[in-house]
Design an enzyme around this catalytic site. Structure first.
Site, PDB file in Angstrom:
ATOM      1  N   ARG A 145     -43.462  46.255  56.735  1.00  0.00           N
ATOM      2  CA  ARG A 145     -41.666  46.576  56.338  1.00  0.00           C
ATOM      3  C   ARG A 145     -41.717  46.428  54.910  1.00  0.00           C
ATOM      4  O   ARG A 145     -42.223  45.484  54.244  1.00  0.00           O
ATOM      5  CB  ARG A 145     -40.856  45.533  56.374  1.00  0.00           C
ATOM      6  N   GLU A 204     -40.381  43.293  48.425  1.00  0.00           N
ATOM      7  CA  GLU A 204     -41.679  42.902  49.203  1.00  0.00           C
ATOM      8  C   GLU A 204     -41.931  43.764  49.474  1.00  0.00           C
ATOM      9  O   GLU A 204     -41.527  44.550  50.350  1.00  0.00           O
ATOM     10  CB  GLU A 204     -41.694  41.179  49.342  1.00  0.00           C
ATOM     11  N   ASN A 254     -44.146  43.714  53.255  1.00  0.00           N
ATOM     12  CA  ASN A 254     -44.794  42.590  54.450  1.00  0.00           C
ATOM     13  C   ASN A 254     -45.590  43.247  54.984  1.00  0.00           C
ATOM     14  O   ASN A 254     -45.664  44.533  55.788  1.00  0.00           O
ATOM     15  CB  ASN A 254     -43.225  42.597  55.606  1.00  0.00           C
ATOM     16  N   SER A 258     -40.622  41.281  61.319  1.00  0.00           N
ATOM     17  CA  SER A 258     -39.566  40.663  62.348  1.00  0.00           C
ATOM     18  C   SER A 258     -38.438  41.756  62.954  1.00  0.00           C
ATOM     19  O   SER A 258     -37.723  42.246  61.939  1.00  0.00           O
ATOM     20  CB  SER A 258     -39.101  39.327  62.913  1.00  0.00           C
ATOM     21  N   LYS A 293     -48.037  38.163  47.290  1.00  0.00           N
ATOM     22  CA  LYS A 293     -47.253  38.977  45.895  1.00  0.00           C
ATOM     23  C   LYS A 293     -48.184  39.263  45.178  1.00  0.00           C
ATOM     24  O   LYS A 293     -47.750  39.689  43.981  1.00  0.00           O
ATOM     25  CB  LYS A 293     -46.149  37.477  45.677  1.00  0.00           C
ATOM     26  N   LYS A 304     -42.833  33.189  42.378  1.00  0.00           N
ATOM     27  CA  LYS A 304     -42.965  33.351  43.692  1.00  0.00           C
ATOM     28  C   LYS A 304     -44.234  32.961  43.949  1.00  0.00           C
ATOM     29  O   LYS A 304     -45.197  33.485  43.145  1.00  0.00           O
ATOM     30  CB  LYS A 304     -41.899  35.014  44.538  1.00  0.00           C
ATOM     31  N   GLU A 358     -45.046  33.630  53.065  1.00  0.00           N
ATOM     32  CA  GLU A 358     -44.439  34.593  53.756  1.00  0.00           C
ATOM     33  C   GLU A 358     -43.259  33.433  54.752  1.00  0.00           C
ATOM     34  O   GLU A 358     -43.160  32.640  54.835  1.00  0.00           O
ATOM     35  CB  GLU A 358     -45.198  35.234  54.416  1.00  0.00           C
ATOM     36  N   GLY A 359     -42.120  34.160  54.963  1.00  0.00           N
ATOM     37  CA  GLY A 359     -40.841  33.913  55.999  1.00  0.00           C
ATOM     38  C   GLY A 359     -40.142  33.661  55.271  1.00  0.00           C
ATOM     39  O   GLY A 359     -39.017  33.016  55.832  1.00  0.00           O
ATOM     40  N   ARG A 415     -30.750  43.076  56.248  1.00  0.00           N
ATOM     41  CA  ARG A 415     -30.073  42.375  56.328  1.00  0.00           C
ATOM     42  C   ARG A 415     -28.303  41.833  55.424  1.00  0.00           C
ATOM     43  O   ARG A 415     -29.042  42.516  54.026  1.00  0.00           O
ATOM     44  CB  ARG A 415     -30.932  40.939  56.459  1.00  0.00           C
TER      45      ARG A 415
END
Length: 537
Positions: free
Chosen positions: A138, A158, A160, A165, A335, A409, A413-414, A513
């Site tokens: 993603r 970023e 992924n 998800s 990253k 950063k 992740e998350g 989102r």
């Protein structure tokens, strides 16, 4: 393959977004909210509450937006068209051992999590028996508008490569907004609110199809797909919808286990290297063969509370099952890799040259052209290392003297890990204060510095937090994610898969989102971000 779909002319990008949301009466608002939440509950657009039992006894709607949020049609189309290029780029990165060693070997000296991942991969990569890799990716973007009046641009946050998800719930969000439009026409509150402006999003279908492609390539009809999950997963419905789609549309069975379960269950046949899992419910039954390992965990240090989990991860990596992602592909999503790609010539080194493997850009397309590099670079914002190089020293000076321009950063992740604006100087000072052994690398080298993306002003929406009955109106920022599926062969001197599988490389739907502007971090499960859908303008 050109960056844009053949024959498609890009739609013009409007200079501004419309004032949003449109006005409706309180009675109309309440009716929309009731229709939206009952649709969500009846269609599995849901999360488990924090105190959920096993089996669960109740749930609530996932955080949602009452209206779809305006998004430029031209930039939406462009992001989807770019996804196959990004898929192929990161596949090539995962296959370049020398590049990964050079970049991640340095990070490994200051980041224990990335160090364990890199060393675990190095310990087994010469003995891997499965040349096929699967990526469910993603690429995340924000709209960017400089000085509040410049053109709207698309900038990448970023990329992924693991546990991307909300593919299933994103499809449900779009279906919910289309349902509200069909049933109420949103009370004619805005001419923008029409079905042609609400794109069909089939992210659930397309991601499941990608997993099915890998299962078919494995070539054993009795094999299953393993979901490696976290204990107490609240986002379980997003995962279950994938399982249902695989079973109903493709006839593929799945099995779910945590690392803790796999420590005791996972077996590898010494001769064939097949991954076998005995049944906990039927001990006398024959073990289940695993065709694909799909990680919905394994991306955070919390998933590895002891060395036993790392041992299990390496054991799975050595098996014949197709990994989604492999350890190399997970490393490619760091990253630091994103930052190094922006340095002069690095991107071009992966796009050009006949020696580069085919990754689905078209047969023989060793060189896809400078235009592709230019298109990808247009989506990038300023990125710098925090090391002792000239760029690193420049970044440190900017971070200390103009921190309001940046985010720092780590390799995580998350969500919830970044350091923003005026918190950066004290964070850098704290890293300097950490004791170091003689010759040990500077802890700052585990971070990158990123220029803050500036989303356009003036867009609001009604957001409903999961478990609550009233929506709040907020000035919002929306982040567009574009899913991609990539099945590719990495021979690295090994015998190529005898089935002769060709690369699969495609976009696989989108995620929007939306969160209140006051929050730097996202997070759907904790109610900061809502799962939204785009209204194309």
């Amino acid at each position: 393959m050109p960056a844009r779909h053949p024959g498609r002319s890009p739609s013009p990008v409007p200079p501004t977004l419309p004032t949003w949301p449109p006005q409706v009466s309180q009675e109309q608002h309440d009716h929309l909210l009731n229709l939206g939440t009952t649709f969500a509950l009846s269609h599995g657009f849901t999360l488990l509450p924090p105190d959920s039992t096993t089996p669960p006894t109740h749930t609530f709607s996932a955080p949602l937006s009452l209206f779809p949020t305006p998004f430029p049609r031209g930039l939406y189309e462009w992001a989807k068209d770019l996804q196959p290029l990004y898929n192929g780029l990161y596949a090539r990165i995962a296959m370049d051992w020398e590049f990964l060693d050079r970049v991640m070997g340095g990070v490994a000296k200051v980041d224990s999590f990335q160090g364990e991942l890199w060393r675990g991969w190095k310990s087994c990569r010469e003995d891997l028996v499965q040349p096929l890799q699967l990526g469910v990716f993603r690429s995340d973007y924000l709209l960017h508008q400089t000085s509040g009046a410049g053109p709207l641009e698309l900038k990448q946050v970023e990329f992924n490569t693991i546990a991307s998800s909300f593919g299933a719930l994103s499809q449900r969000a779009g279906e919910m907004h289309r349902y509200l439009c069909k049933t109420t026409n949103y009370f004619s509150a805005s001419s923008y609110l029409s079905l042609p402006n609400m794109p069909h999003n089939l992210s659930l279908r397309d991601i499941a199809a990608g997993l099915a492609d890998a299962w078919k390539a494995y070539g054993r009809e009795d094999a299953q797909i393993l979901f490696v999950v976290q204990a107490g997963e609240r986002n379980v419905f997003d995962q279950r919808w994938l399982e249902y789609e695989l079973l109903e549309r493709h006839g593929i069975k799945t099995i779910r286990h945590t690392f803790e379960h796999l420590e005791d269950l996972a077996q590898i046949d010494r001769t064939t290297k097949r991954l076998l899992l005995p049944s906990q419910l039927e001990p006398s039954a024959a073990p289940t063969e695993i065709a694909v390992i799909y990680y919905r965990s394994a991306y955070t240090p919390v998933d590895y509370p002891s060395h036993a989990e790392w041992t299990t991860r390496v054991l799975l990596e050595r098996s014949k099952a197709i990994k989604c992602p492999s350890m190399a592909l997970q490393l490619a999503g760091a990253k630091k890799i994103q930052q190094v790609l922006t340095e002069p010539g690095v991107l071009e080194s992966f796009l050009f040259g006949p020696e580069r493997p085919d990754v689905g850009w078209g047969k023989g397309a060793g060189n896809i052209g400078q235009r592709a590099a230019d298109e990808l670079r247009k989506t990038w914002i300023g990125l710098w290392p925090l090391d002792q190089s000239m760029l690193g020293r420049e970044a440190l000076e900017m971070a200390l003297n103009q921190p309001e321009r940046f985010v720092m950063k780590p390799q995580r992740e998350g969500g919830g890990n970044n350091i923003y604006r005026n918190d950066i100087p004290p964070a850098l000072a704290a890293l300097d204060d950490q004791p170091r052994k003689s010759g040990e690398a500077d802890k700052k080298e585990g971070y990158i510095l990123m220029e803050l993306i500036t989303p356009p002003q003036g867009v609001s929406n009604w957001l409903l937090k999961g478990g609550e009955s009233k929506a709040r109106k907020a000035d919002v920022v929306s982040e567009l994610g574009v899913y991609g599926v990539m099945l590719f062969v990495d021979d690295q001197g090994r015998e190529v898969n005898e089935s002769g599988v060709e690369a699969v490389n495609k976009a696989a739907g989108t995620l929007l989102r939306t969160k209140g502007r006051e929050s730097d971090e996202g997070g759907v499960a904790i109610g900061i971000s809502s799962i939204d859908s785009p209204l194309l303008i």
